[in-house]
Design an enzyme around this catalytic site. Sequence first.
Site, PDB file in Angstrom:
ATOM      1  N   LYS A  46      -9.064  30.089 -15.124  1.00  0.00           N
ATOM      2  CA  LYS A  46      -7.707  30.343 -14.635  1.00  0.00           C
ATOM      3  C   LYS A  46      -6.715  29.753 -15.631  1.00  0.00           C
ATOM      4  O   LYS A  46      -6.712  28.554 -15.874  1.00  0.00           O
ATOM      5  CB  LYS A  46      -7.529  29.695 -13.266  1.00  0.00           C
ATOM      6  CG  LYS A  46      -6.131  29.869 -12.689  1.00  0.00           C
ATOM      7  CD  LYS A  46      -6.023  29.284 -11.286  1.00  0.00           C
ATOM      8  CE  LYS A  46      -4.634  29.483 -10.721  1.00  0.00           C
ATOM      9  NZ  LYS A  46      -4.502  28.917  -9.364  1.00  0.00           N
ATOM     10  N   LYS A  87      -8.699  34.841 -14.172  1.00  0.00           N
ATOM     11  CA  LYS A  87      -7.346  35.082 -13.687  1.00  0.00           C
ATOM     12  C   LYS A  87      -6.321  34.583 -14.698  1.00  0.00           C
ATOM     13  O   LYS A  87      -6.488  33.471 -15.186  1.00  0.00           O
ATOM     14  CB  LYS A  87      -7.192  34.317 -12.370  1.00  0.00           C
ATOM     15  CG  LYS A  87      -5.842  34.397 -11.746  1.00  0.00           C
ATOM     16  CD  LYS A  87      -5.804  33.563 -10.507  1.00  0.00           C
ATOM     17  CE  LYS A  87      -4.380  33.471 -10.041  1.00  0.00           C
ATOM     18  NZ  LYS A  87      -4.209  32.469  -9.041  1.00  0.00           N
TER      19      LYS A  87
HETATM   20  C1  PBG Z   1      -2.887  28.494  -5.934  1.00  0.00           C
HETATM   21  C2  PBG Z   1      -2.892  29.885  -6.438  1.00  0.00           C
HETATM   22  C3  PBG Z   1      -1.972  30.533  -7.289  1.00  0.00           C
HETATM   23  C4  PBG Z   1      -2.365  31.868  -7.342  1.00  0.00           C
HETATM   24  C5  PBG Z   1      -3.510  31.987  -6.566  1.00  0.00           C
HETATM   25  N1  PBG Z   1      -3.829  30.749  -6.042  1.00  0.00           N
HETATM   26  C6  PBG Z   1      -0.746  30.040  -7.938  1.00  0.00           C
HETATM   27  C7  PBG Z   1      -0.797  29.031  -8.993  1.00  0.00           C
HETATM   28  O1  PBG Z   1      -1.850  28.640  -9.518  1.00  0.00           O
HETATM   29  O2  PBG Z   1       0.299  28.559  -9.314  1.00  0.00           O
HETATM   30  C8  PBG Z   1      -1.652  32.967  -8.087  1.00  0.00           C
HETATM   31  C9  PBG Z   1      -1.831  34.330  -7.519  1.00  0.00           C
HETATM   32  C10 PBG Z   1      -0.899  35.368  -8.003  1.00  0.00           C
HETATM   33  O3  PBG Z   1      -0.050  35.153  -8.876  1.00  0.00           O
HETATM   34  O4  PBG Z   1      -0.995  36.485  -7.467  1.00  0.00           O
HETATM   35  N2  PBG Z   1      -3.134  27.491  -6.847  1.00  0.00           N
END
Ligand code: PBG
Length: 323
Positions: free
Chosen positions: A194, A248
């Site tokens: 991520k 992601k």
């Molecule tokens: C929580 C989380 C996030 C997303 C999914 N889980 C936000 C982040 O890491 O700030 C992003 C999902 C999206 O942008 O659709 N940590």
Amino acid sequence: MNIRPRINRWTISRRNLNFSSDIKSSLVQAHFVVSGSGVDEPIQSMPGINRQSVDVLCKTIASDMALGIKAHMLFAVVDHHQKDPTASKASDSSMPLQQAVAKLKAEYGGEIVIMTDVCLCTATDHGHCGIVHNHQIDNDLTIPELCKIALSHAEAGADYVSASDMMDGRVKAIRATLEESGHVNTGILSYSVKYASSFYGPFRDAASSSPSFGDRGSHQMDIRSGYDEAILEAVSDEGEGADIIMVKPALTYLDVVRQVADAVARPVAVYNVSGEYSMVMSSTDEESRPNLVREIFHSFKRAGADIIVSYHTRAAFVGNWLE
Ligand code: PBG
């Protein structure tokens, strides 16, 4: 035990999600759950996606299930007055997310796949994904909190707890917690790879989870990092017991998806994130969107994705975009 391949085979819907090669079976719809009743509040930056209270959410999912959407990812949106430094509400079984999971599982059992987001950021008053200690996000103080959240989701009946926090060692700790508590059939979807991406903007509005100071650079991956680090994260999570490995965002990291898919034996998921969704929504109309989204979905499959989390899922089913 930290590796239980049967988890991904446990129900017909888990098998369809993980092992079917067609796009429709691979899709997951995301939802935002809020407190109250009768709440169905549009999210400005994500047209077509609403924040919903448990009663409305259950109706939405009932119609999704009837359309054939069997896999659902739930995010808790916590009221401001309930947030605190340790995200204590995130593991409270009386909160809307846990209540929704319990209701949906009672209704649909093995016919539905429910994934729940495990992170501190929506329930901390500072908006960070972990416990802040000396102005830093403390990895090892955060792990027990993540385990508490995951356990509360497992108790409610989640199929997969989805660790999106990016702390080191959390998959191993969550697996151990699930084992000790007897939740041996609850899986872990790990957001293994991520990136600290600018494509999460609309989501942070939706979930009110923006950090009040600093950023996520000390835990999410550097956007400049190469394949070695992506593979390190994916392979170590697999070893710790992750049942699904996620990359992601999706579109700007398709090359990484291919590398990860070649490196791990577990199913790979991609998250077609909020910023990617908003870009498509604002640059297409009803007529041009289906072909464009179909092309995007095929790119995920070609890169090696087994599972696709996308805010376009419902529209694709409603409009028969994938027939
Ligand atoms: C929580 C989380 C996030 C997303 C999914 N889980 C936000 C982040 O890491 O700030 C992003 C999902 C999206 O942008 O659709 N940590």
